[in-house]
Design a protein around this motif. Sequence first.
Motif, PDB file in Angstrom:
ATOM      1  N   LYS A   6     -11.501  -1.195 -18.944  1.00  0.00           N
ATOM      2  CA  LYS A   6     -11.797  -0.403 -17.750  1.00  0.00           C
ATOM      3  C   LYS A   6     -13.146  -0.791 -17.175  1.00  0.00           C
ATOM      4  O   LYS A   6     -13.314  -0.900 -15.975  1.00  0.00           O
ATOM      5  CB  LYS A   6     -11.778   1.092 -18.082  1.00  0.00           C
ATOM      6  N   ALA A   7     -14.102  -1.006 -18.079  1.00  0.00           N
ATOM      7  CA  ALA A   7     -15.446  -1.361 -17.635  1.00  0.00           C
ATOM      8  C   ALA A   7     -15.474  -2.798 -17.118  1.00  0.00           C
ATOM      9  O   ALA A   7     -16.219  -3.131 -16.203  1.00  0.00           O
ATOM     10  CB  ALA A   7     -16.436  -1.199 -18.777  1.00  0.00           C
ATOM     11  N   TYR A   8     -14.644  -3.637 -17.703  1.00  0.00           N
ATOM     12  CA  TYR A   8     -14.653  -5.050 -17.341  1.00  0.00           C
ATOM     13  C   TYR A   8     -13.217  -5.565 -17.417  1.00  0.00           C
ATOM     14  O   TYR A   8     -12.782  -6.102 -18.439  1.00  0.00           O
ATOM     15  CB  TYR A   8     -15.575  -5.808 -18.308  1.00  0.00           C
ATOM     16  N   PRO A   9     -12.451  -5.378 -16.314  1.00  0.00           N
ATOM     17  CA  PRO A   9     -11.006  -5.671 -16.346  1.00  0.00           C
ATOM     18  C   PRO A   9     -10.674  -7.125 -16.664  1.00  0.00           C
ATOM     19  O   PRO A   9      -9.580  -7.410 -17.140  1.00  0.00           O
ATOM     20  CB  PRO A   9     -10.537  -5.323 -14.930  1.00  0.00           C
ATOM     21  N   GLN A  10     -11.615  -8.038 -16.410  1.00  0.00           N
ATOM     22  CA  GLN A  10     -11.284  -9.452 -16.645  1.00  0.00           C
ATOM     23  C   GLN A  10     -11.724  -9.928 -18.027  1.00  0.00           C
ATOM     24  O   GLN A  10     -11.767 -11.133 -18.284  1.00  0.00           O
ATOM     25  CB  GLN A  10     -11.835 -10.356 -15.537  1.00  0.00           C
ATOM     26  N   ALA A  11     -12.059  -8.996 -18.907  1.00  0.00           N
ATOM     27  CA  ALA A  11     -12.496  -9.371 -20.255  1.00  0.00           C
ATOM     28  C   ALA A  11     -11.400 -10.147 -20.982  1.00  0.00           C
ATOM     29  O   ALA A  11     -10.243  -9.746 -20.966  1.00  0.00           O
ATOM     30  CB  ALA A  11     -12.846  -8.126 -21.055  1.00  0.00           C
ATOM     31  N   SER A  12     -11.758 -11.279 -21.599  1.00  0.00           N
ATOM     32  CA  SER A  12     -10.739 -11.977 -22.382  1.00  0.00           C
ATOM     33  C   SER A  12     -11.052 -11.967 -23.868  1.00  0.00           C
ATOM     34  O   SER A  12     -10.293 -12.488 -24.673  1.00  0.00           O
ATOM     35  CB  SER A  12     -10.513 -13.404 -21.876  1.00  0.00           C
ATOM     36  N   TYR A  13     -12.199 -11.358 -24.231  1.00  0.00           N
ATOM     37  CA  TYR A  13     -12.530 -11.220 -25.648  1.00  0.00           C
ATOM     38  C   TYR A  13     -12.836  -9.765 -25.979  1.00  0.00           C
ATOM     39  O   TYR A  13     -13.284  -9.020 -25.114  1.00  0.00           O
ATOM     40  CB  TYR A  13     -13.781 -12.038 -26.005  1.00  0.00           C
ATOM     41  N   CYS A  14     -12.590  -9.399 -27.220  1.00  0.00           N
ATOM     42  CA  CYS A  14     -12.994  -8.066 -27.659  1.00  0.00           C
ATOM     43  C   CYS A  14     -14.512  -8.102 -27.892  1.00  0.00           C
ATOM     44  O   CYS A  14     -15.127  -9.164 -27.869  1.00  0.00           O
ATOM     45  CB  CYS A  14     -12.242  -7.669 -28.915  1.00  0.00           C
ATOM     46  N   GLN A  15     -15.050  -6.934 -28.147  1.00  0.00           N
ATOM     47  CA  GLN A  15     -16.508  -6.841 -28.307  1.00  0.00           C
ATOM     48  C   GLN A  15     -17.018  -7.717 -29.451  1.00  0.00           C
ATOM     49  O   GLN A  15     -18.077  -8.301 -29.361  1.00  0.00           O
ATOM     50  CB  GLN A  15     -16.896  -5.382 -28.581  1.00  0.00           C
ATOM     51  N   ARG A  16     -16.235  -7.787 -30.513  1.00  0.00           N
ATOM     52  CA  ARG A  16     -16.681  -8.543 -31.677  1.00  0.00           C
ATOM     53  C   ARG A  16     -16.711 -10.044 -31.439  1.00  0.00           C
ATOM     54  O   ARG A  16     -17.534 -10.759 -31.998  1.00  0.00           O
ATOM     55  CB  ARG A  16     -15.787  -8.228 -32.877  1.00  0.00           C
ATOM     56  N   CYS A  17     -15.770 -10.530 -30.659  1.00  0.00           N
ATOM     57  CA  CYS A  17     -15.662 -11.974 -30.454  1.00  0.00           C
ATOM     58  C   CYS A  17     -16.498 -12.483 -29.266  1.00  0.00           C
ATOM     59  O   CYS A  17     -16.668 -13.675 -29.102  1.00  0.00           O
ATOM     60  CB  CYS A  17     -14.220 -12.367 -30.207  1.00  0.00           C
ATOM     61  N   GLN A  18     -16.969 -11.590 -28.471  1.00  0.00           N
ATOM     62  CA  GLN A  18     -17.685 -11.979 -27.265  1.00  0.00           C
ATOM     63  C   GLN A  18     -18.898 -12.827 -27.543  1.00  0.00           C
ATOM     64  O   GLN A  18     -19.646 -12.519 -28.465  1.00  0.00           O
ATOM     65  CB  GLN A  18     -18.102 -10.723 -26.516  1.00  0.00           C
TER      66      GLN A  18
END
Length: 121
Positions: free
Chosen positions: A109-121
Amino acid sequence: MVKQNKKFIEEQKEILLQEKNKIEDRLGSFAKESQEHKGEWTSNMPDFDKSSSLEEEADEVEEFGMRLALEHSMEEQLKAVDLALEKIKKGTYGICDKCEKEIPQGRLKAYPQASYCQRCQ
Ligand SMILES: [Zn+2]
């Protein structure tokens, strides 16, 4: 296969499409999209007219440099949005590219184009 929330994906798609329009609009105000290579943009050169002073020209060159940087970052954003839309089509939206786990909806929701989860970012 991760079960996807269809309604959530639809909402994200809307947001992404709006984002795409916004970025293309902004890019279009100072750059042109290549006819041969979709998604590649070129900044319009500032037009120097003979009446402008050296100082004004220096300002324009500086502005052009900033424009190029902006163009580059917006192009990157556009690519990320396109990629997310592509994933929605393929049914892989919301899944981390690295660990293949589901990305939390809050993050999407905060970043719709995210392609990684928080851990992998
Ligand atoms: Zn991950």
